[in-house]
Design a protein around this motif. Structure first.
Motif, PDB file in Angstrom:
ATOM      1  N   GLU A   2      65.979  -6.416  64.494  1.00  0.00           N
ATOM      2  CA  GLU A   2      65.267  -7.036  63.344  1.00  0.00           C
ATOM      3  C   GLU A   2      65.426  -5.891  62.241  1.00  0.00           C
ATOM      4  O   GLU A   2      64.842  -4.769  62.373  1.00  0.00           O
ATOM      5  N   CYS A  36      66.209  -9.260  57.217  1.00  0.00           N
ATOM      6  CA  CYS A  36      65.004  -9.603  56.286  1.00  0.00           C
ATOM      7  C   CYS A  36      65.293  -8.967  54.859  1.00  0.00           C
ATOM      8  O   CYS A  36      65.355  -7.654  55.210  1.00  0.00           O
ATOM      9  N   GLY A  80      55.981  -3.009  61.236  1.00  0.00           N
ATOM     10  CA  GLY A  80      56.867  -3.875  60.630  1.00  0.00           C
ATOM     11  C   GLY A  80      56.044  -4.481  59.215  1.00  0.00           C
ATOM     12  O   GLY A  80      55.182  -3.497  58.911  1.00  0.00           O
ATOM     13  N   VAL A  83      53.095 -10.158  56.024  1.00  0.00           N
ATOM     14  CA  VAL A  83      53.702 -11.421  55.279  1.00  0.00           C
ATOM     15  C   VAL A  83      52.660 -12.324  54.944  1.00  0.00           C
ATOM     16  O   VAL A  83      51.888 -12.907  55.657  1.00  0.00           O
ATOM     17  N   GLU A  91      50.639 -12.651  58.309  1.00  0.00           N
ATOM     18  CA  GLU A  91      50.931 -12.492  59.735  1.00  0.00           C
ATOM     19  C   GLU A  91      51.891 -11.303  59.920  1.00  0.00           C
ATOM     20  O   GLU A  91      52.516 -11.043  58.815  1.00  0.00           O
ATOM     21  N   THR A  92      52.021 -10.874  60.637  1.00  0.00           N
ATOM     22  CA  THR A  92      52.899  -9.873  61.002  1.00  0.00           C
ATOM     23  C   THR A  92      54.439 -10.040  61.469  1.00  0.00           C
ATOM     24  O   THR A  92      54.721 -11.109  62.012  1.00  0.00           O
ATOM     25  N   LYS A  93      55.456  -9.186  60.812  1.00  0.00           N
ATOM     26  CA  LYS A  93      56.900  -9.399  60.996  1.00  0.00           C
ATOM     27  C   LYS A  93      57.354  -8.124  61.933  1.00  0.00           C
ATOM     28  O   LYS A  93      57.202  -7.099  61.057  1.00  0.00           O
ATOM     29  N   HIS A  94      57.716  -7.958  62.819  1.00  0.00           N
ATOM     30  CA  HIS A  94      57.957  -6.741  63.488  1.00  0.00           C
ATOM     31  C   HIS A  94      59.613  -6.444  62.733  1.00  0.00           C
ATOM     32  O   HIS A  94      60.273  -7.287  62.752  1.00  0.00           O
TER      33      HIS A  94
END
Length: 358
Positions: A2, A36, A80, A83, A91-94
């Motif tokens: 990612e 991303c 991370g 968002v 919410e988390t995004k690694h």
């Protein structure tokens, strides 16, 4: 993996960052990475965006209705992004690794690097100290002097003194250079030749100093080196390698911001008309300065090759451009390392460096 590519920012080099980001996004191997896109507006708002390449390049990405506001929390547990949706729920995004395609303030001065270190997220490029010291040309000169490589004669003007006595500071600069012209005047911590001017007499020096102080609190006044502008790309962490060297052929009297990005007469090329011994010495100097600045990952080291045959160090750029005309990727392409593989190497170097301090 990612990968987060961060672009834009509150910097005079915002537009250059967008164009660099487009080339980085195009070159990243989609089979290896989930990418991303994180854009920072000129006002400093951070958004995750799915905008296309053209929208990123022209700035219209900011109006994309699908953009979602994000923050990089310094909490290493998150590792991370947070968002946010339209109702401010997060919410988390690694994120495994960040590529900061940020030129100038907050990108090359250690700011974004400090945030990533707090968050314990690997990132491409040098650490906080190397970024900050390389961004400030006056500090760069002190550290680079330890290599013994020749530099242009220079003096430093401070805004607090200039504000109290503008004419006195201009006269101090003239005295430091024994009244000789031309002189180059530039903000100490701004890239892409933003705010830089060539002064040919006292009046143009006054104007050049005033212009440079619009961008920084320290201004560098340097002797003019008559000759060729030569650049060398460096890649690596503790055993860095140098590319062959390239040359800037400015479409104007010197390589201003407009000459770099708006003048089609400006070109860059790989040098093939210097003695191999000279080219190798430039490469050795580039690596020596890279190490003296304690750089990691990548940097472009810029020199003058004077009409007298002297190699003179100019400056170092720790997040060099990746635009269509940028020298750094062009030089590695010439060395047999096209952009997709170059970015693979930079990500590997970032992960390697992170593993040493995690």
């Amino acid at each position: 993996m990612e990968i987060a590519v961060i672009f834009g920012g509150k910097s005079p080099e915002h537009e250059v960052s967008r164009h660099s980001a487009v080339n980085v996004l195009k070159a990243l191997d989609k089979d290896k990475y989930n990418v991303c896109r994180v854009g920072i507006t000129k006002e400093g708002r951070w958004y995750m965006t799915e905008a296309g390449y053209e929208a990123i390049a022209d700035g219209s990405w900011e109006k994309d209705p699908e953009n979602r506001q994000v923050v990089f929390p310094h909490d290493p547990v998150v590792h991370g992004l947070l968002v946010f949706d339209s109702e401010d729920r997060a919410e988390t995004k690694h994120i495994d690794c960040v590529i900061p395609v940020l030129h100038g303030a907050h990108g090359e001065d250690g700011d974004i690097q400090g945030l990533m270190e707090l968050a314990e997220i690997p990132y491409v490029g040098s650490g906080v100290a190397a970024m900050a010291n390389s961004m400030d040309k006056t500090i760069t000169k002190v550290l680079a002097a330890t290599t013994g490589v020749r530099q242009a004669k220079h003096c430093v003007l401070q805004y607090h003194s200039y504000k109290e006595d503008p004419e006195g500071e201009v006269m101090n600069a003239l005295t430091a250079h024994n009244g000789k012209f031309p002189l180059f005047v530039k903000p100490s911590s701004v890239g892409s030749s933003v705010g830089a001017s060539k002064a040919k007499d006292a009046e143009s020096l006054r104007k050049a100093v005033a212009e440079a102080f619009k961008y920084d609190t320290k201004v560098l006044v340097e002797e003019a080196i008559v000759g060729r502008e030569i650049e060398c790309a460096v890649l690596g962490n503790y055993d860095p390698k140098a590319s062959r060297v390239g040359e800037i052929l400015a479409g104007e009297e010197f390589y201003t911001y407009d000459a770099k990005y708006n003048n089609p007469k400006s070109t860059t090329r790989v040098v093939d008309d210097l003695p191999e011994e000279t080219i190798n010495r430039i490469r050795e100097y580039a690596v020596a300065i890279y190490k003296a600045m304690d750089c990691r990952g990548l940097a472009r080291v810029d020199f003058f090759y004077s009409n007298e045959g002297e190699i003179v160090f100019n400056e170092i750029n720790t997040l060099p451009g990746f635009t269509n005309i940028s020298m750094y990727p062009m030089l590695w392409e010439d060395m047999g390392l096209p952009q997709p593989q170059l970015l693979d190497s930079l990500i590997e170097l970032a992960m390697e460096e992170h593993s040493t301090w995690k």
